[in-house]
Motif scaffolding. Structure first.
Motif, PDB file in Angstrom:
ATOM      1  N   GLU A  39       0.726  -1.227   0.225  1.00  0.00           N
ATOM      2  CA  GLU A  39       0.322   0.121  -0.062  1.00  0.00           C
ATOM      3  C   GLU A  39       0.675   1.223   0.006  1.00  0.00           C
ATOM      4  O   GLU A  39       0.312   2.409  -0.440  1.00  0.00           O
ATOM      5  CB  GLU A  39      -0.966  -0.005   1.220  1.00  0.00           C
ATOM      6  N   LEU A  40       2.077   1.099   0.388  1.00  0.00           N
ATOM      7  CA  LEU A  40       2.916   2.425   0.668  1.00  0.00           C
ATOM      8  C   LEU A  40       3.749   2.681  -0.492  1.00  0.00           C
ATOM      9  O   LEU A  40       4.205   3.585  -0.832  1.00  0.00           O
ATOM     10  CB  LEU A  40       3.924   2.250   1.804  1.00  0.00           C
ATOM     11  N   VAL A  41       3.832   1.488  -1.360  1.00  0.00           N
ATOM     12  CA  VAL A  41       4.665   1.537  -2.602  1.00  0.00           C
ATOM     13  C   VAL A  41       4.145   2.533  -3.579  1.00  0.00           C
ATOM     14  O   VAL A  41       2.871   2.819  -3.816  1.00  0.00           O
ATOM     15  CB  VAL A  41       4.853   0.354  -3.372  1.00  0.00           C
ATOM     16  N   GLY A  42       4.934   3.429  -4.192  1.00  0.00           N
ATOM     17  CA  GLY A  42       4.558   4.495  -5.506  1.00  0.00           C
ATOM     18  C   GLY A  42       5.649   5.744  -5.399  1.00  0.00           C
ATOM     19  O   GLY A  42       6.660   5.786  -4.819  1.00  0.00           O
ATOM     20  N   LYS A  43       5.034   6.546  -6.308  1.00  0.00           N
ATOM     21  CA  LYS A  43       5.936   7.810  -6.438  1.00  0.00           C
ATOM     22  C   LYS A  43       5.077   8.869  -5.876  1.00  0.00           C
ATOM     23  O   LYS A  43       3.954   8.916  -6.009  1.00  0.00           O
ATOM     24  CB  LYS A  43       6.144   7.998  -7.732  1.00  0.00           C
ATOM     25  N   ILE A  56       9.066   4.769  -3.653  1.00  0.00           N
ATOM     26  CA  ILE A  56       8.967   3.962  -2.443  1.00  0.00           C
ATOM     27  C   ILE A  56       8.828   2.487  -3.332  1.00  0.00           C
ATOM     28  O   ILE A  56       7.796   2.337  -4.007  1.00  0.00           O
ATOM     29  CB  ILE A  56       7.840   4.093  -1.547  1.00  0.00           C
ATOM     30  N   THR A  57       9.805   1.507  -2.929  1.00  0.00           N
ATOM     31  CA  THR A  57       9.667   0.187  -3.584  1.00  0.00           C
ATOM     32  C   THR A  57      10.018  -0.762  -2.519  1.00  0.00           C
ATOM     33  O   THR A  57      10.212  -0.548  -1.179  1.00  0.00           O
ATOM     34  CB  THR A  57      10.425   0.067  -4.593  1.00  0.00           C
ATOM     35  N   ILE A  58       9.749  -2.214  -2.807  1.00  0.00           N
ATOM     36  CA  ILE A  58       9.824  -3.239  -2.023  1.00  0.00           C
ATOM     37  C   ILE A  58      10.928  -4.054  -2.745  1.00  0.00           C
ATOM     38  O   ILE A  58      10.830  -4.145  -3.689  1.00  0.00           O
ATOM     39  CB  ILE A  58       8.766  -4.066  -1.821  1.00  0.00           C
ATOM     40  N   ALA A  59      12.259  -4.123  -2.240  1.00  0.00           N
ATOM     41  CA  ALA A  59      13.217  -4.850  -2.934  1.00  0.00           C
ATOM     42  C   ALA A  59      13.795  -6.118  -1.412  1.00  0.00           C
ATOM     43  O   ALA A  59      14.318  -5.634  -0.433  1.00  0.00           O
ATOM     44  CB  ALA A  59      14.314  -3.929  -2.910  1.00  0.00           C
ATOM     45  N   GLY A  61      12.112  -7.872   0.085  1.00  0.00           N
ATOM     46  CA  GLY A  61      11.136  -7.859   1.410  1.00  0.00           C
ATOM     47  C   GLY A  61      11.335  -6.717   2.339  1.00  0.00           C
ATOM     48  O   GLY A  61      10.776  -6.754   3.205  1.00  0.00           O
ATOM     49  N   LYS A  62      12.393  -5.699   1.784  1.00  0.00           N
ATOM     50  CA  LYS A  62      12.332  -4.572   2.518  1.00  0.00           C
ATOM     51  C   LYS A  62      11.985  -3.468   1.981  1.00  0.00           C
ATOM     52  O   LYS A  62      11.869  -3.207   0.638  1.00  0.00           O
ATOM     53  CB  LYS A  62      13.808  -4.617   2.884  1.00  0.00           C
ATOM     54  N   LEU A  63      11.300  -2.290   2.568  1.00  0.00           N
ATOM     55  CA  LEU A  63      10.849  -1.111   2.224  1.00  0.00           C
ATOM     56  C   LEU A  63      11.917  -0.479   1.842  1.00  0.00           C
ATOM     57  O   LEU A  63      13.098  -0.142   2.699  1.00  0.00           O
ATOM     58  CB  LEU A  63       9.823  -0.624   3.063  1.00  0.00           C
ATOM     59  N   MET A  64      11.980   0.221   0.655  1.00  0.00           N
ATOM     60  CA  MET A  64      13.177   1.350   0.084  1.00  0.00           C
ATOM     61  C   MET A  64      12.504   2.435  -0.341  1.00  0.00           C
ATOM     62  O   MET A  64      11.615   2.370  -1.044  1.00  0.00           O
ATOM     63  CB  MET A  64      13.790   0.476  -0.928  1.00  0.00           C
ATOM     64  N   GLY A  65      13.357   3.462  -0.047  1.00  0.00           N
ATOM     65  CA  GLY A  65      12.902   4.850  -0.347  1.00  0.00           C
ATOM     66  C   GLY A  65      14.173   5.366  -1.044  1.00  0.00           C
ATOM     67  O   GLY A  65      15.310   5.273  -0.999  1.00  0.00           O
ATOM     68  N   GLU A  66      13.879   6.043  -2.087  1.00  0.00           N
ATOM     69  CA  GLU A  66      14.749   6.632  -3.388  1.00  0.00           C
ATOM     70  C   GLU A  66      14.393   8.162  -3.263  1.00  0.00           C
ATOM     71  O   GLU A  66      13.362   8.388  -3.959  1.00  0.00           O
ATOM     72  CB  GLU A  66      14.957   6.007  -4.399  1.00  0.00           C
ATOM     73  N   ALA A  67      15.137   9.194  -2.869  1.00  0.00           N
ATOM     74  CA  ALA A  67      14.913  10.442  -3.171  1.00  0.00           C
ATOM     75  C   ALA A  67      15.720  10.706  -4.454  1.00  0.00           C
ATOM     76  O   ALA A  67      16.817  10.518  -4.508  1.00  0.00           O
ATOM     77  CB  ALA A  67      15.606  11.349  -2.153  1.00  0.00           C
ATOM     78  N   VAL A  68      14.753  10.942  -5.583  1.00  0.00           N
ATOM     79  CA  VAL A  68      15.594  11.029  -6.738  1.00  0.00           C
ATOM     80  C   VAL A  68      16.661  11.979  -6.899  1.00  0.00           C
ATOM     81  O   VAL A  68      16.382  13.184  -6.561  1.00  0.00           O
ATOM     82  CB  VAL A  68      14.365  11.323  -8.038  1.00  0.00           C
ATOM     83  N   GLY A  69      17.672  11.586  -7.368  1.00  0.00           N
ATOM     84  CA  GLY A  69      18.880  12.468  -7.401  1.00  0.00           C
ATOM     85  C   GLY A  69      19.731  12.607  -6.168  1.00  0.00           C
ATOM     86  O   GLY A  69      20.814  13.149  -6.194  1.00  0.00           O
ATOM     87  N   GLN A  70      19.212  12.038  -5.132  1.00  0.00           N
ATOM     88  CA  GLN A  70      19.958  12.100  -3.693  1.00  0.00           C
ATOM     89  C   GLN A  70      20.401  10.713  -3.292  1.00  0.00           C
ATOM     90  O   GLN A  70      21.051  10.583  -2.114  1.00  0.00           O
ATOM     91  CB  GLN A  70      19.073  12.571  -2.852  1.00  0.00           C
ATOM     92  N   GLY A  71      19.807   9.543  -3.687  1.00  0.00           N
ATOM     93  CA  GLY A  71      20.329   8.126  -3.260  1.00  0.00           C
ATOM     94  C   GLY A  71      19.072   7.607  -2.612  1.00  0.00           C
ATOM     95  O   GLY A  71      17.977   8.074  -2.812  1.00  0.00           O
ATOM     96  N   SER A  72      19.358   6.282  -2.502  1.00  0.00           N
ATOM     97  CA  SER A  72      18.165   5.387  -1.528  1.00  0.00           C
ATOM     98  C   SER A  72      18.602   4.821  -0.351  1.00  0.00           C
ATOM     99  O   SER A  72      19.731   4.863  -0.032  1.00  0.00           O
ATOM    100  CB  SER A  72      17.669   4.262  -2.520  1.00  0.00           C
ATOM    101  N   ALA A  73      17.839   4.415   0.529  1.00  0.00           N
ATOM    102  CA  ALA A  73      17.917   3.995   1.770  1.00  0.00           C
ATOM    103  C   ALA A  73      16.947   2.700   2.290  1.00  0.00           C
ATOM    104  O   ALA A  73      15.992   3.222   1.781  1.00  0.00           O
ATOM    105  CB  ALA A  73      18.083   4.887   2.848  1.00  0.00           C
ATOM    106  N   GLU A  74      17.139   2.118   3.062  1.00  0.00           N
ATOM    107  CA  GLU A  74      16.186   1.000   3.591  1.00  0.00           C
ATOM    108  C   GLU A  74      15.328   1.996   4.490  1.00  0.00           C
ATOM    109  O   GLU A  74      15.796   2.888   4.954  1.00  0.00           O
ATOM    110  CB  GLU A  74      16.734  -0.125   4.297  1.00  0.00           C
TER     111      GLU A  74
END
Length: 121
Positions: A39-43, A56-59, A61-74
């Motif tokens: 439910e949290l996945v999306g742009k 926000i994606t799932i990779a 089994g973990k929720l991941m966040g990517e700030a476009v142009g800034q990097g990503s984190a769990e």
């Protein structure tokens, strides 16, 4: 003989304290419902901030966040529902729901700043 027994018991006591200290220092992992994570996945479109979009994606089994142009984190779960820790950055992501419980917005708080993003359909 009494000294041997005393030191033996003292050693067992010290070992128990060490095990208890290690157990207390390790927090129990928080269970995550992978169906609920979907439910949290999306742009999320962010306005008036250094980032324009949060993905926000799932990779694995973990929720991941990517700030476009800034990097990503769990995004690690916290005891509070819909609030996740941005691992390695000392921030949080809070997912905001509307009256029908659908996720409509995200609040990213990091380094003392809070940015909001609207979920894109």
């Amino acid at each position: 003989m009494k000294k041997t027994i005393f030191f033996f018991l003292l050693g067992i006591f010290a070992l128990n304290l060490t095990v208890l200290a290690q157990t207390a220092a390790t927090p129990a992992p928080i269970a995550v419902d992978t169906v609920a994570l979907k439910e949290l996945v999306g742009k999320y479109k962010v306005k008036d901030a250094p980032i324009e979009e949060l993905i926000i994606t799932i990779a694995n089994g973990k929720l991941m966040g990517e700030a476009v142009g800034q990097g990503s984190a769990e995004l690690a779960p916290t005891p509070q529902i819909d609030i996740f820790e941005v691992v390695g950055y000392g921030g949080t992501v809070e997912f905001v729901r509307n009256e029908t419980k659908a996720v409509v917005k995200v609040k990213l708080t990091i380094q003392g700043s809070t940015m909001e993003g609207e979920k894109q359909l």
